[in-house]
Design an enzyme around this catalytic site. Structure first.
Site, PDB file in Angstrom:
ATOM      1  CB  SER A  79     -32.257  68.180  39.784  1.00 32.37           C
ATOM      2  OG  SER A  79     -31.610  69.322  39.278  1.00 32.37           O
ATOM      3  CE  LYS A  82     -32.916  71.565  42.688  1.00 33.96           C
ATOM      4  NZ  LYS A  82     -31.930  71.138  41.666  1.00 33.96           N
ATOM      5  CB  SER A 143     -35.586  71.367  39.239  1.00 31.43           C
ATOM      6  OG  SER A 143     -34.521  70.606  39.753  1.00 31.43           O
TER       7      SER A 143
END
Length: 482
Positions: A79, A82, A143
């Protein structure tokens, strides 16, 4: 074969080996120090098996590396991807494409994605307008994959493949030479159950990057868009406030002050975890006027959720060690300085990071003075801090003085040499005369002895006389030829 000299040889070898071992010990560099040891000393003991696969710490102002362990190891950042989506969102707002108040309407696709259990997400309600500012908080704190996709589609006008290409183009532009993106959120396209299908993109492709590249990304994000820290610095955040769709989330960044492993000064950035990447973490912390950025990759294993916490112990330990081992201070004052035997004039005071209790090294090139850091810069696209200098007029004066000193030394050398020769010649001559005198004295002393001893004494007397003559001859040769 064992000889009389064998013990001496053995002792010599042992002494040599000891010197080599001692030399290796005292030359240990910062990056080679053992993380497990200094983490324990700093109060952040890391369990065996949870040491990061790769890590790096840089100065957020200059890009100077303060710590690096396997910084170019290819890894799946999960993640943390991102962060690139957020970078492109801030860039699009800078270009005037939309604002923080711009809203994205939740369509059926987004609702379906929000309900995929295997993905980290938040609730999305059909037909509701979600402001960009809330979507950004959803991206960072819980997230959320769906919030990330909503922002990415806003940036790319719903061209999902174009956005991924844009991610890779931006990575190349920033100097992230070992990074490849296959999706916008860190989750593989195949995990979206057909609701996210960027054309021409491998659905099983897993984003790849390195600790160095992610540090470069974080450096540029904070440098260009420091407002991002308002979204990454809160341990608890509530989105869609004062609406029926409000949600409160607790951060996964347990190093934020107020969280489980809070570290003073931490105010971002992003965590990430996946079956292929384990537990990862990008952090930034500020103490006084100094801000550092660190990247931690590959802590533990996805099957053991303990790594979610251990990554923060490792991160806190490395940050703490960097803050306590290095100091940022004025290294040189404006005006005349002598650097690398060059007399220069600095245009301004020069500041930089150096290890405590160690002297800095500098490099001079094309009128620029830089700090010669052993670990270098995180990227060649980020030049080291420098200050302009000019050659000092004193240099030519010093050069002339050096030449005069050398000439004087050259002139004095023959005189000194002659003095040494006279001393040597006199000593040899005196020793020769002394030996001849001893030979005569020895001859007189034995004149009254019996005939058998007189022959031996004569031989000894002649030997002493001969040696005396040789010493006198040597004295003459020294005077004439040397």
């Amino acid at each position: 074969m064992f000889t009389r000299n064998t013990p001496l040889k053995i002792i010599s070898c042992l002494l040599l080996a000891a010197c080599i071992s001692f030399g290796s010990f005292i030359q240990t560099s910062y990056a080679e120090e053992d993380l497990m040891d200094f983490a324990k000393e700093a109060g952040y003991p890391i369990k065996e098996g949870y040491q990061p696969k790769a890590s790096i710490v840089i100065d957020a102002e200059s890009g100077q590396i303060l710590w690096a362990d396997q910084p170019d190891l290819a890894w799946h950042p999960a993640s943390i991807a991102k962060i690139m989506t957020m970078y492109l969102a801030f860039e699009a707002m800078e270009q005037g494409k939309f604002t923080l108040d711009t809203t994205v309407v939740a369509n059926e696709k987004y609702v379906n994605i929000s309900q995929i259990y295997a993905l980290s997400n938040n609730k999305i309600t059909l037909g509701i307008d979600y402001p960009v500012r809330d979507l950004l908080s959803m991206m960072i704190v819980p997230s959320s994959n769906v919030a990330t996709l909503m922002v990415a589609n806003l940036v790319s006008d719903n061209d999902e493949a174009a956005f991924i290409h844009k991610m890779n183009e931006k990575a190349a532009e920033l100097g992230m030479t070992n990074t490849t993106y296959y999706n916008s959120s860190g989750a593989q396209v195949s995990a979206f159950e057909g609701f996210y299908q960027p054309e021409g993109i491998d659905p099983n492709g897993d984003n790849l990057s390195t600790a160095r590249d992610l540090a470069i990304l974080a450096y540029n994000l904070i440098k260009k868009y420091p407002d991002v820290l308002t979204y990454t610095s809160q341990p608890v955040v509530t989105t869609m406030k004062d609406t029926p769709y409000a949600e409160t989330f607790e951060t996964y960044n347990y190093s934020l002050p107020g969280a489980k492993y809070g570290y003073d000064g931490v105010d971002g950035l992003k965590t990430g975890s996946s079956p292929s990447g384990g537990f990862n973490y990008i952090a930034t912390a500020k103490k006084g006027d100094v801000r550092l950025i660190e990247v931690i990759l590959g802590v533990g294993d996805w099957s053991d959720q303990e790594g979610e916490y251990e990554r923060h112990l490792a991160g806190n330990a490395i940050l703490d060690h960097a803050f306590s081992t290095y100091e940022y201070k004025k290294l040189l004052s404006k005006g005349p300085n002598t650097i690398n035997q060059e007399n220069i004039i600095l245009d301004e005071d020069f500041y930089g990071f150096v290890k405590q209790n160690s002297g800095p090294r500098f490099a001079l090139s094309n009128g620029q003075l830089t700090l010669d850091n052993e670990l270098g810069q995180v990227s060649p696209n980020i030049p080291a801090q420098s200050v302009r200098y000019q050659q000092s007029d004193q240099k030519s004066a010093d050069t002339q003085t050096d030449k005069q000193a050398k000439q004087k030394k050259t002139q004095q050398a023959p005189t000194e040499k002659r003095g040494h020769n006279y001393l040597l010649s006199g000593s040899l001559a005196a020793l020769g005369i002394l030996l001849i005198a001893f030979s005569r004295l020895f001859r007189k002393r034995i004149s009254g002895v019996r005939r058998g001893s007189r022959k031996t004494s004569t031989t000894t007397s002649r030997l002493l006389c001969t040696l005396g003559a040789l010493f006198i001859l040597s004295a003459i040769i020294v005077i004439i030829f040397l």
